[in-house]
Design an enzyme around this catalytic site. Structure first.
Site, PDB file in Angstrom:
ATOM      1  N   HIS A 155       0.830  -1.201   0.000  1.00 18.15           N
ATOM      2  CA  HIS A 155       0.000   0.000   0.000  1.00 18.15           C
ATOM      3  C   HIS A 155       0.868   1.256   0.000  1.00 18.15           C
ATOM      4  O   HIS A 155       0.643   2.183  -0.782  1.00 18.15           O
ATOM      5  CB  HIS A 155      -0.912   0.016   1.237  1.00 18.15           C
ATOM      6  CG  HIS A 155      -2.113  -0.868   1.133  1.00 18.15           C
ATOM      7  ND1 HIS A 155      -2.029  -2.241   1.058  1.00 18.15           N
ATOM      8  CD2 HIS A 155      -3.452  -0.560   1.121  1.00 18.15           C
ATOM      9  CE1 HIS A 155      -3.252  -2.757   0.997  1.00 18.15           C
ATOM     10  NE2 HIS A 155      -4.126  -1.764   1.022  1.00 18.15           N
ATOM     11  N   HIS A 208       0.911  -4.337   9.387  1.00 22.52           N
ATOM     12  CA  HIS A 208       2.296  -4.087   9.006  1.00 22.52           C
ATOM     13  C   HIS A 208       3.105  -3.595  10.196  1.00 22.52           C
ATOM     14  O   HIS A 208       2.575  -2.929  11.094  1.00 22.52           O
ATOM     15  CB  HIS A 208       2.388  -3.033   7.895  1.00 22.52           C
ATOM     16  CG  HIS A 208       2.243  -3.590   6.518  1.00 22.52           C
ATOM     17  ND1 HIS A 208       3.176  -4.438   5.953  1.00 22.52           N
ATOM     18  CD2 HIS A 208       1.276  -3.413   5.574  1.00 22.52           C
ATOM     19  CE1 HIS A 208       2.787  -4.757   4.723  1.00 22.52           C
ATOM     20  NE2 HIS A 208       1.632  -4.159   4.481  1.00 22.52           N
TER      21      HIS A 208
END
Length: 238
Positions: free
Chosen positions: A146, A195
């Site tokens: 992302h 993450h």
């Protein structure tokens, strides 16, 4: 008689700003990749501390977490970014007949996707695992796809605006939207617990490096016969 003058030796062209930026980004990028691959304890400990604290906040603030999920899964999702890049490619071709920058934009967006997928497979870092997850994600963690996709697409679009001489107002708006998008998507990836912070940092660095190398390559491939891009808005004659 005057003695013949000797031709001065050719001067080496000074590195452009894009070259200097690319070099400046390459060093921390390589260092971070090495430290993550080697699981350097101080960095792993810092990653874990930040991730655990952020996850506790995400669990305690469900409304904020739901907003973060909407932003990260829909607004700033990689497929949304790629759709934006595709729309820009079509606009360049149909409205501006600018095949060359359009092909560069499409090719680099694809290259960025391949690069981050290859890096994920090579590093093979596990994602955070929580007893009470607030979101889920697949594949390896490093780098954040992302964060990297947002950095690549937003960076390339800003470069194109600069290339085509965008006006001051448009430039400021685009810069603000790009900065909020790139920073925002990185924060949402850590907030939703999918993450580690260094995954996001790696995505930002590699995305920015990809853009810088693109600009360097584009500048060096241009020839005097290359048509200069026409301004987005025709300026009035003075």
């Amino acid at each position: 008689m005057h003695s013949p003058t000797l031709d001065s030796p050719p001067r080496t062209a000074a590195p452009t700003a894009a070259v200097r930026v690319a070099v400046a980004l390459a060093v921390p990028s390589v260092l971070l990749i090495a430290l993550v691959t080697l699981s350097w304890d101080p960095l792993m400990d810092l990653d874990g501390d930040i991730a655990r604290t952020t996850h506790e906040w995400a669990v305690d603030e469900p409304d904020v977490t739901q907003t973060a999920r909407i932003l990260t899964d829909w607004v700033w999702d990689p497929w949304t970014m790629r759709a934006l890049a595709t729309a820009t490619v079509l606009w360049l071709i149909i409205r501006r007949s600018a095949w060359r920058p359009a092909l560069w934009l499409g090719a680099v967006t694809l290259l960025g996707t391949l690069l981050q997928q290859g890096m994920k497979a090579a590093v093979g870092r596990e994602r955070p695992v929580w007893r009470d997850p607030v979101d889920s994600a697949h594949y390896a963690a490093f780098p954040s796809g992302h964060a990297m996709t947002a950095a690549v697409v937003c960076g390339l679009l800003l470069w194109l605006l600069h290339l085509y001489g965008a006006g001051r107002v448009l430039w400021r708006i685009a810069t603000t939207v790009a900065a909020v998008s790139v920073i925002g998507v990185g924060l949402t990836r850590v907030w939703t617990g999918v993450h580690w912070p260094t995954d996001v940092l790696g995505g930002w660095l590699l995305g920015a490096l990809t853009v810088a190398l693109t600009v360097v390559s584009y500048e060096r491939s241009r020839t005097p016969s290359t048509d200069a891009p026409q301004p987005l808005v025709d300026q009035e004659h003075r």
